[in-house]
Design an enzyme around this catalytic site. Sequence first.
Site, mmCIF file in Angstrom:
data_model
loop_
_atom_site.group_PDB
_atom_site.id
_atom_site.type_symbol
_atom_site.label_atom_id
_atom_site.label_comp_id
_atom_site.label_asym_id
_atom_site.label_seq_id
_atom_site.Cartn_x
_atom_site.Cartn_y
_atom_site.Cartn_z
ATOM 1 N N LYS A 173 -1.560 -111.236 38.540
ATOM 2 C CA LYS A 173 -2.232 -111.504 37.249
ATOM 3 C C LYS A 173 -1.197 -111.233 36.159
ATOM 4 O O LYS A 173 -0.955 -110.100 35.779
ATOM 5 C CB LYS A 173 -3.433 -110.567 37.082
ATOM 6 C CG LYS A 173 -4.555 -111.090 36.220
ATOM 7 C CD LYS A 173 -4.262 -111.273 34.752
ATOM 8 C CE LYS A 173 -4.086 -110.023 33.945
ATOM 9 N NZ LYS A 173 -3.633 -110.338 32.553
ATOM 10 N N GLU A 248 4.765 -98.747 36.035
ATOM 11 C CA GLU A 248 5.930 -98.667 35.136
ATOM 12 C C GLU A 248 5.377 -98.811 33.727
ATOM 13 O O GLU A 248 4.891 -99.869 33.351
ATOM 14 C CB GLU A 248 6.920 -99.787 35.480
ATOM 15 C CG GLU A 248 8.330 -99.472 35.025
ATOM 16 C CD GLU A 248 8.628 -99.976 33.625
ATOM 17 O OE1 GLU A 248 8.047 -99.446 32.650
ATOM 18 O OE2 GLU A 248 9.450 -100.906 33.513
ATOM 19 N N CYS A 282 11.033 -102.223 27.835
ATOM 20 C CA CYS A 282 10.503 -100.890 28.175
ATOM 21 C C CYS A 282 11.585 -99.828 28.102
ATOM 22 O O CYS A 282 11.304 -98.668 27.826
ATOM 23 C CB CYS A 282 9.835 -100.911 29.537
ATOM 24 S SG CYS A 282 10.816 -101.700 30.800
ATOM 25 N N GLU A 383 5.650 -95.161 21.442
ATOM 26 C CA GLU A 383 6.457 -96.374 21.536
ATOM 27 C C GLU A 383 6.072 -97.318 20.409
ATOM 28 O O GLU A 383 4.879 -97.471 20.144
ATOM 29 C CB GLU A 383 6.084 -97.096 22.835
ATOM 30 C CG GLU A 383 7.055 -97.014 23.952
ATOM 31 C CD GLU A 383 6.635 -97.945 25.102
ATOM 32 O OE1 GLU A 383 5.438 -98.130 25.344
ATOM 33 O OE2 GLU A 383 7.533 -98.456 25.755
HETATM 34 P P1 NDP Z 1 -1.091 -103.941 28.548
HETATM 35 O O1 NDP Z 1 -0.689 -102.724 29.267
HETATM 36 O O2 NDP Z 1 -2.481 -104.031 28.029
HETATM 37 O O3 NDP Z 1 -0.888 -105.268 29.448
HETATM 38 C C1 NDP Z 1 -0.104 -105.377 30.606
HETATM 39 C C2 NDP Z 1 -0.867 -106.175 31.653
HETATM 40 O O4 NDP Z 1 -2.039 -105.453 32.045
HETATM 41 C C3 NDP Z 1 -1.381 -107.509 31.137
HETATM 42 O O5 NDP Z 1 -1.338 -108.452 32.183
HETATM 43 C C4 NDP Z 1 -2.814 -107.173 30.753
HETATM 44 O O6 NDP Z 1 -3.662 -108.265 30.660
HETATM 45 C C5 NDP Z 1 -3.192 -106.278 31.906
HETATM 46 N N1 NDP Z 1 -4.378 -105.450 31.686
HETATM 47 C C6 NDP Z 1 -4.866 -104.949 30.530
HETATM 48 N N2 NDP Z 1 -5.991 -104.228 30.768
HETATM 49 C C7 NDP Z 1 -6.214 -104.273 32.096
HETATM 50 C C8 NDP Z 1 -7.224 -103.748 32.967
HETATM 51 N N3 NDP Z 1 -8.222 -102.998 32.507
HETATM 52 N N4 NDP Z 1 -7.140 -103.998 34.289
HETATM 53 C C9 NDP Z 1 -6.124 -104.739 34.774
HETATM 54 N N5 NDP Z 1 -5.154 -105.290 34.007
HETATM 55 C C10 NDP Z 1 -5.191 -105.044 32.690
HETATM 56 O O7 NDP Z 1 -0.039 -104.198 27.446
HETATM 57 P P2 NDP Z 1 -0.216 -104.843 26.001
HETATM 58 O O8 NDP Z 1 0.177 -106.233 26.106
HETATM 59 O O9 NDP Z 1 -1.548 -104.585 25.389
HETATM 60 O O10 NDP Z 1 0.845 -103.968 25.242
HETATM 61 C C11 NDP Z 1 0.478 -102.660 24.841
HETATM 62 C C12 NDP Z 1 1.681 -101.776 24.843
HETATM 63 O O11 NDP Z 1 2.154 -101.634 26.170
HETATM 64 C C13 NDP Z 1 2.883 -102.323 24.104
HETATM 65 O O12 NDP Z 1 2.786 -102.147 22.747
HETATM 66 C C14 NDP Z 1 3.978 -101.531 24.738
HETATM 67 O O13 NDP Z 1 4.044 -100.264 24.157
HETATM 68 C C15 NDP Z 1 3.538 -101.412 26.163
HETATM 69 N N6 NDP Z 1 4.180 -102.390 27.062
HETATM 70 C C16 NDP Z 1 5.027 -101.909 27.991
HETATM 71 C C17 NDP Z 1 5.678 -102.780 28.820
HETATM 72 C C18 NDP Z 1 6.629 -102.291 29.860
HETATM 73 O O14 NDP Z 1 7.500 -103.057 30.251
HETATM 74 N N7 NDP Z 1 6.477 -101.090 30.372
HETATM 75 C C19 NDP Z 1 5.495 -104.223 28.713
HETATM 76 C C20 NDP Z 1 4.520 -104.627 27.732
HETATM 77 C C21 NDP Z 1 3.904 -103.721 26.947
HETATM 78 P P3 NDP Z 1 -3.780 -109.113 29.300
HETATM 79 O O15 NDP Z 1 -2.872 -108.526 28.300
HETATM 80 O O16 NDP Z 1 -3.399 -110.450 29.740
HETATM 81 O O17 NDP Z 1 -5.203 -109.020 28.862
#
Ligand code: NDP
Length: 489
Positions: A173, A248, A282, A383
């Site tokens: 996903k 991660e 990240c 962050e």
């Molecule tokens: P999220 O953690 O919400 O999203 C990452 C993935 O998880 C997406 O595919 C998202 O789906 C999915 N997801 C969200 N909620 C659920 C759930 N309850 N169950 C299963 N999957 C879920 O990141 P955001 O895009 O909202 O970003 C928020 C913050 O996360 C950023 O500001 C940053 O600080 C951090 N981040 C860290 C990253 C890293 O590489 N470690 C990468 C990206 C963000 P969808 O978004 O499609 O609804």
Amino acid sequence: MADLYIGGEWVDARAGGRREIRCPADGSLVAEVAEATAEDTEAAIAAARRAFDTGPWPATPAAERGNLLLRTADLLDRDAEEFARAESLDTGKRLVESRYDMSDIAACLRYFGKLAGNEAGRVVDTGSADSFSRIVHEPVGVCGLITPWNYPLLQAVWKIAPALAAGNTFVLKPSELTPHTAILFMRLLAEAGLPGGVANLVLGAGPTAGAPLSKHPDVDLVSFTGGLATGRVIAANAAATVKKVALELGGKNPNVVFADADFETAVDYALTAVFLHSGQVCSAGARLIVQREWHDEFVDELVRRAERIRLGGPFDENAETGPLISAAHREKVERYVATAIEEGAVLRTGGKRPDDPALQDGFYYLPTILDNVQQGSTAVVEESFGPVLTVETFTDEDDAVRIANDTHYGLAGGVFTQDAARAQRVANRLRHGTVWINDYHPYLPQAEWGGYKQSGFGRELGPTGLAEYTEVKHIHQNLKPGPQHWFSG
Ligand code: NDP
């Protein structure tokens, strides 16, 4: 067009949902894709379960599984330009960076392709001729893979390659914002000969389409890259069925610069560390921790150079970095900067959207430097995941280590010094999963990647990355079975 991939077929979302994907660089419509619901994801899990329990893939010889990954790498090389353009349209990142991503992805596939064939079990010496023991490696089962938007296909393949190498099946996903390279990649896996049902793709929002991957009893492992808050939800969901979990969750990564470093080199890397991909990395070096005597000169030079960074869309050859992923994400970065200033940070540059009329339709934000941030303040703790550098100072080596470790994250960090012994001492003491010395950002598929503390658990890449997707079984055989007479009666 049907773009969920379930059980080897391209299908539409059962409830008929669609979502518009727009390019963050100018808001233009890239395409419409299916929007799955939990029901679609449950169908994908059932397909992956069937393929694991009754299909040929888990029992396919490891070397053959590896060969499939090697073939997929070759196909990706063939189609790299198409993939890079799709990645750039979804993310807004420069085409040249997407091209680098594709070549990193091919390297990752090749690494795990070769490693698959080397993963052998071992015989254990029981100390007796009358028994025989061996250790075998087996796949974990059905893997739920949930990935973010910053490096969409790279993050997915860091999970897919070891999962397939070990003989698992999976449901992916990707972020709802960046689905296209995942769609293209499913086609490549099929072309490379992966049996139907081994790889499944659902597109849609995390709380609906993603949630079953951390909850459903037929999923054995969930691997997630994304934000800390979501990671906590996923780990809590997974606990009910005691899934294996790999997380991660980003970092608040210190870049420690000693006053004996090479000045030009340290300035240059400090910029790349934080402003690469507009900080949406990240491992971004978002916390500059510079030795006090260098502070003024170093920050002045950073400001001078940050103001020259050229922003632009994916196909603008003059651009040096691109937009943020979405309007919502830019607003989050704006709130972060406003809070930092309220808490006493000094805005040295940026802190706003660019004035350039050509950039008004995209989600751009200027490279920003916040000086004089205090330990414990929001700017140092949270962050921003945007193009924002905070500046702290230290007095000596102990002070540098103390400040750099003062975070609940622990993903990565940098050390700049020309004193080789100091570099190693400081690297040893940093509580972060990757430490770069006089460098920032290089990663190697053969070296483990993962976080200390709340940056997550489980490793990606490297031999341990493969082990995350592998069960280890001890098989012991009595070669002279018969009554043991432990009890006389
Ligand atoms: P999220 O953690 O919400 O999203 C990452 C993935 O998880 C997406 O595919 C998202 O789906 C999915 N997801 C969200 N909620 C659920 C759930 N309850 N169950 C299963 N999957 C879920 O990141 P955001 O895009 O909202 O970003 C928020 C913050 O996360 C950023 O500001 C940053 O600080 C951090 N981040 C860290 C990253 C890293 O590489 N470690 C990468 C990206 C963000 P969808 O978004 O499609 O609804």
